[in-house]
Design an enzyme around this catalytic site. Structure first.
Site, mmCIF file in Angstrom:
data_model
loop_
_atom_site.group_PDB
_atom_site.id
_atom_site.type_symbol
_atom_site.label_atom_id
_atom_site.label_comp_id
_atom_site.label_asym_id
_atom_site.label_seq_id
_atom_site.Cartn_x
_atom_site.Cartn_y
_atom_site.Cartn_z
ATOM 1 N N LYS A 197 26.234 37.862 9.541
ATOM 2 C CA LYS A 197 26.771 38.635 8.204
ATOM 3 C C LYS A 197 26.332 37.601 7.081
ATOM 4 O O LYS A 197 26.360 38.264 6.072
ATOM 5 C CB LYS A 197 28.075 38.962 8.144
ATOM 6 C CG LYS A 197 28.686 39.727 9.325
ATOM 7 C CD LYS A 197 30.073 39.973 9.212
ATOM 8 C CE LYS A 197 30.530 41.197 10.057
ATOM 9 N NZ LYS A 197 30.382 40.768 11.579
HETATM 10 C C1 LIG Z 1 30.427 41.667 12.565
HETATM 11 C C2 LIG Z 1 29.873 41.108 14.002
HETATM 12 C C3 LIG Z 1 29.612 41.795 14.659
HETATM 13 C C4 LIG Z 1 29.345 43.325 14.717
HETATM 14 O O1 LIG Z 1 28.562 43.976 13.549
HETATM 15 P P1 LIG Z 1 28.610 45.408 12.893
HETATM 16 O O2 LIG Z 1 27.672 45.461 12.142
HETATM 17 O O3 LIG Z 1 29.940 45.426 12.500
HETATM 18 O O4 LIG Z 1 28.367 46.352 14.268
HETATM 19 C C5 LIG Z 1 29.063 41.449 16.106
HETATM 20 N N1 LIG Z 1 29.055 39.924 16.209
HETATM 21 C C6 LIG Z 1 29.648 39.374 15.160
HETATM 22 C C7 LIG Z 1 29.673 37.788 15.615
HETATM 23 C C8 LIG Z 1 29.979 39.815 14.234
HETATM 24 O O5 LIG Z 1 30.440 38.803 13.331
#
Ligand SMILES: *Cc1c(COP(=O)(O)O)cnc(C)c1O
Length: 432
Positions: free
Chosen positions: A107
């Site tokens: 993210k």
């Molecule tokens: C947020 C997150 C996800 C999921 O991603 P999305 O875009 O919400 O589907 C998967 N793995 C990790 C480690 C995350 O932080």
């Protein structure tokens, strides 16, 4: 490029407004009015392009009039200052490591892109913007890090008390400055509900200009398409059809991958891999979308019972279920299966999967059972250190703490505790 609300295509707005608002006034998600494919030469020559060139050319059409070219180049260079290596695990199975950023979760890129855009947009405005965000763990850390010190923006993060890992908690509570952490007695769903209610509460919105930093915000969602292009650049040479498996919770990341495909990136198939929060796998099996309360799992960043971005995926396929099915699959896996995958990959290859990556691995393997001659890429969305207790217990190993994590572990947690929506409201009004 204009954006329209998925609740009403007549409601159009600019990138700038879409970023500042987060969600349309009619509560619809914003969606780009048009996605123009990149020239074929872009994909033919991608090996000789730098990370920054790839990202700039891919994102330019989505922001065009609202951020000048030089500024966009600067933003792209700011946020992409780390690697996205593709690591081969087995024959035709590789992982794209998205965890080399400052908070070691994927993210980081979206959060930093959004912070840079919002910082730029608020430079010439005098009213401070408040980013209000609920997190089940990783979002908060990435957002806190991305927005730290951005002028004109205050960030308020709600997280469920006792339900995020120690590292995650440190990553969201130790910054200070313009970053405020609120520890909520309840679950992630409770946090999310409070945030949604606050957005609709006039008593708050007349005092504060609120926006969200969840993946519903186009500035967080769209830059994730870079990952797929970086992966494509590194995997073209294997000369096979490429499939992606994406560990999915809110389905923002995989939806961005589908946008990369819409830009012309050659790809055979996308797989959305989930834990037992299986609303989308059920939809793909039965054609009915039935949200459920979320269930706690070891891949907790994906514990989502009503994935907000799935509606964007359906839009990309013109809400045509048959069309969607030919290009998109979704599979669900238990914690048990996830742990077994972590163990078997570790025993055979010494590669340490985090629980989210392991779910991605499983989805890819399931697809390849009937599509063996493909080059598979699953996304590793977090460094295993972020889920240390599970990794330790499952693999019986110790991991070295990377420097960017150690740095926050040494700092002191600072958060305020809230129990009810009324307390949140009071906080937002009295501190504005
Ligand atoms: C947020 C997150 C996800 C999921 O991603 P999305 O875009 O919400 O589907 C998967 N793995 C990790 C480690 C995350 O932080």
């Amino acid at each position: 490029m204009e954006y329209y609300s998925l609740n009403n295509s007549a409601h159009k707005t600019t990138f700038r407004e879409a970023v500042i608002r987060g969600i349309a006034p009619d509560r619809g998600l914003y969606f780009p009015e048009e996605i123009r494919p990149l020239p074929k030469t872009f994909f033919d020559e991608i090996e000789i392009l730098t990370r920054h060139e790839i990202a700039f050319r891919a994102i330019h059409q989505f922001v065009d009039r609202d951020i000048p070219k030089e500024k966009l180049e600067e933003i792209v260079a700011n946020i992409l200052d780390f690697d996205f290596p593709l690591v081969i695990i087995e024959d035709n199975v590789s992982t794209l490591e998205l965890f080399h950023g400052p908070t070691m979760a994927f993210k980081d890129v979206g959060a930093r892109f959004m912070a840079n855009c919002l910082g730029y947009f608020s430079e010439r405005k005098n009213k401070k913007v408040t980013v209000l965000v609920a997190t089940s763990g990783d979002t908060g850390g990435a957002v806190a890090n991305g927005f730290l010190g951005v002028e004109g923006v205050e960030v308020i993060i709600l997280y469920p008390s006792g339900k995020v890992s120690e590292i995650q908690e440190k990553q969201l509570t130790t910054h200070g400055q313009n970053i405020i952490a609120l520890e909520v007695e309840g679950t992630f769903d409770d946090c999310q509900r409070m945030v949604k209610t606050a957005f609709l509460d006039d008593a708050i919105t007349t005092k504060r200009k609120l926006t969200s930093a969840n993946s519903i915000n186009v500035a967080r969602w769209l830059p994730q398409l870079f990952y797929y292009l970086f992966a494509y650049k590194q995997s073209k040479r294997y000369g096979k059809e490429i499939v992606f498996s994406v560990p999915s919770g809110n389905f923002g990341n995989i939806c961005a991958g589908l946008v990369a495909h819409r830009l012309g990136m050659p790809t055979k198939h996308f797989i959305a891999s989930t834990n037992v929060n299986d609303v989308v796998p059920n939809f793909m099996n039965q054609g009915r979308y039935e949200p459920k309360p979320s269930i706690a799992t070891i891949s907790n960043a994906m514990d989502v019972g009503d994935p907000s971005n799935f509606i964007r995926i359906q839009q990309l396929f013109n809400n045509d279920f048959e069309q969607l099915k030919t290009f998109f699959s979704s599979y669900s896996f238990s914690d048990e299966a996830t742990k077994e995958a972590m163990q078997s990959v570790y025993q055979r290859t010494k590669y340490v999967l985090d629980p989210h990556g392991a779910v991605g691995y499983l989805g890819l393997k399931q697809y390849q059972e009937t599509n063996s001659n493909t080059f598979g890429i699953f996304l590793e969305t977090a460094h295993p250190i972020k889920f240390l207790p599970v990794v330790k217990e499952t693999l019986d190993i110790n991991l070295e703490i990377p420097p960017q994590i150690q740095k926050v572990m040494d700092k002191t947690k600072k958060s305020s505790f809230i129990r009810t929506y009324a307390e949140l409201k009071d906080f937002l009004i009295t501190t504005s």
